[in-house]
Design a protein around this motif. Structure first.
Motif: not given
Length: 381
Positions: A189-196, A323-332, A346-352
């Motif tokens: 199982y694998f999930k990512n959440i980016f926020e703030g 995984g969401p490599v490009y979304q992670l780098r946008r967050w970073y 860059m900071v809005e909530r993203f789930e995958h």
């Protein structure tokens, strides 16, 4: 050789940024620096000095004395100041020159750069901001409750220097497949959440009998693990890591942290604490923490071997199960631009949540084939 160049995807890679990430960076255990001596730390492309003043505070200054360039990290702590070995100018933790023994007065502009520090959970953090702003009140590192409780072990801590840009280690947040091929784990199982300013990886896995030795007599069998790992800012990851054994769970907290030395090298820290229980009391928990630390260090070494030989790539060619490599780098990216240039994306909530159906099917088959081959090799001819 095929000359149809339009059919070949070229690797794109800009030079690693010389700007260093805005945020809190962990320099390691506070106790490392709390000995009344100056310590050299090379970080953010420059030399720093860390010292504990007589009042017990840990201070970080630019290492080179603004008088004649002496190296303060080779000096002496005298009371609440660090004394330059060249002419004995005394510098306080606030960056002000507090005294010059041979002079009647201190020049009005006798100041050096003082870095904002924070001590928390037995760790020392330093704040870096290319714009020179202090840390905002809402930019924090969560308190790790177990780090200050008697029913948890002390930190088992280590550090190593890695000669590549620190984006490589952050990419692992979204890279499920490498856990199987590089670390011999089995994610299910694998999930990512980016926020703030937080990037989280939630992963569950099971044991790999083809890669781990079976439990010996009396030892419980490892069934799997659950990991909730979050980067808080650009460089400090807290992983609530639970290993599931027959009849018990072992709870731990793993730290994966780094600070840049320069654009192409960084110091990688790992630390772990383990909860003491009736099934894992006293020294048994300490021994488990050391064992887990050794295991984690082997995993880091596996990563380092990959990083040493790979190339930087800004346009990775991905498949559906990556995984969401490009979304992670946008967050970073938010940590490498001015605050005014941070965009909502860059900071809005993203789930995958990754569909693990195909990976699990393929990996089960590979594990079974490995076990069958091993059994055949062990049979007498």
């Amino acid at each position: 050789m095929d000359s149809r160049h339009d059919d070949v995807r070229a690797i794109e890679a800009e030079a690693a940024p010389t700007r260093f990430a805005r945020g809190w960076h962990c320099l390691g255990l506070s106790s490392t620096y709390a000995d009344g001596k100056p310590h050299t730390v090379t970080a953010f492309g420059q030399k720093l000095v860390v010292f504990q003043s007589g009042d017990g505070k840990l201070n970080v200054l630019d290492a080179y004395c603004r008088h004649m360039g002496g190296d303060l990290s080779q000096g002496t702590v005298k009371g609440n100041e660090i004394a330059c070995p060249f002419h004995d100018w005394r510098w306080g933790g606030d960056g002000k020159c507090k005294g010059i023994p041979y002079s009647r007065r201190v020049p009005l502009r006798a100041r050096t750069a003082a870095w904002t520090t924070m001590q928390q959970d037995g760790l020392l953090f330093v704040w870096n901001d290319p714009e020179g702003n202090p840390p905002p009140p809402d930019v924090t590192i969560p308190v790790i409750e177990g780090a200050t409780r008697d029913d948890w072990t002390d930190w088992v801590w280590s550090e190593t220097i890695v000669n590549t840009n620190c984006r490589e280690v952050v990419d692992n947040v979204v890279d499920m497949a490498h856990f199987f091929y590089v670390h011999y784990s089995f994610p299910t199982y694998f999930k990512n959440i980016f926020e703030g300013q937080t990037a989280t990886q939630i992963m569950k896995g099971m044991g790999r009998p083809d890669a781990r030795p079976p439990a010996r007599g009396g030892e419980p069998q490892l069934l799997g693990n659950t990991s909730v790992a979050s980067y808080h800012g650009p460089s400090f990851m807290i992983d609530d890591l639970t290993y599931h054994y027959e009849g018990m769970d072992i709870k731990s907290v793993l730290i994966n942290a780094h600070y840049p030395i320069d654009a192409n090298s960084f110091v990688l820290h790992s630390g772990i604490i383990v909860q003491r229980t009736d099934a894992l009391p006293g020294e048994a928990a300490d021994a488990m923490a050391r064992k887990m630390s050794d295991f984690i260090l082997r995993g880091f070494d596996q990563d380092i071997q990959i990083w040493k030989n790979k190339t930087r790539i800004d346009n990775p060619l991905l498949c559906e199960e990556d995984g969401p490599v490009y979304q992670l780098r946008r967050w970073y990216e938010q940590f490498y631009v001015d605050v005014a240039d941070v965009t909502p994306e860059m900071v809005e909530r993203f789930e995958h949540e990754l569909d693990t159906t195909r990976p699990v099917e393929a990996w089960r088959k590979e594990v079974e084939e490995n076990l069958a081959r091993r059994a055949a090799e062990s049979r007498p001819a």
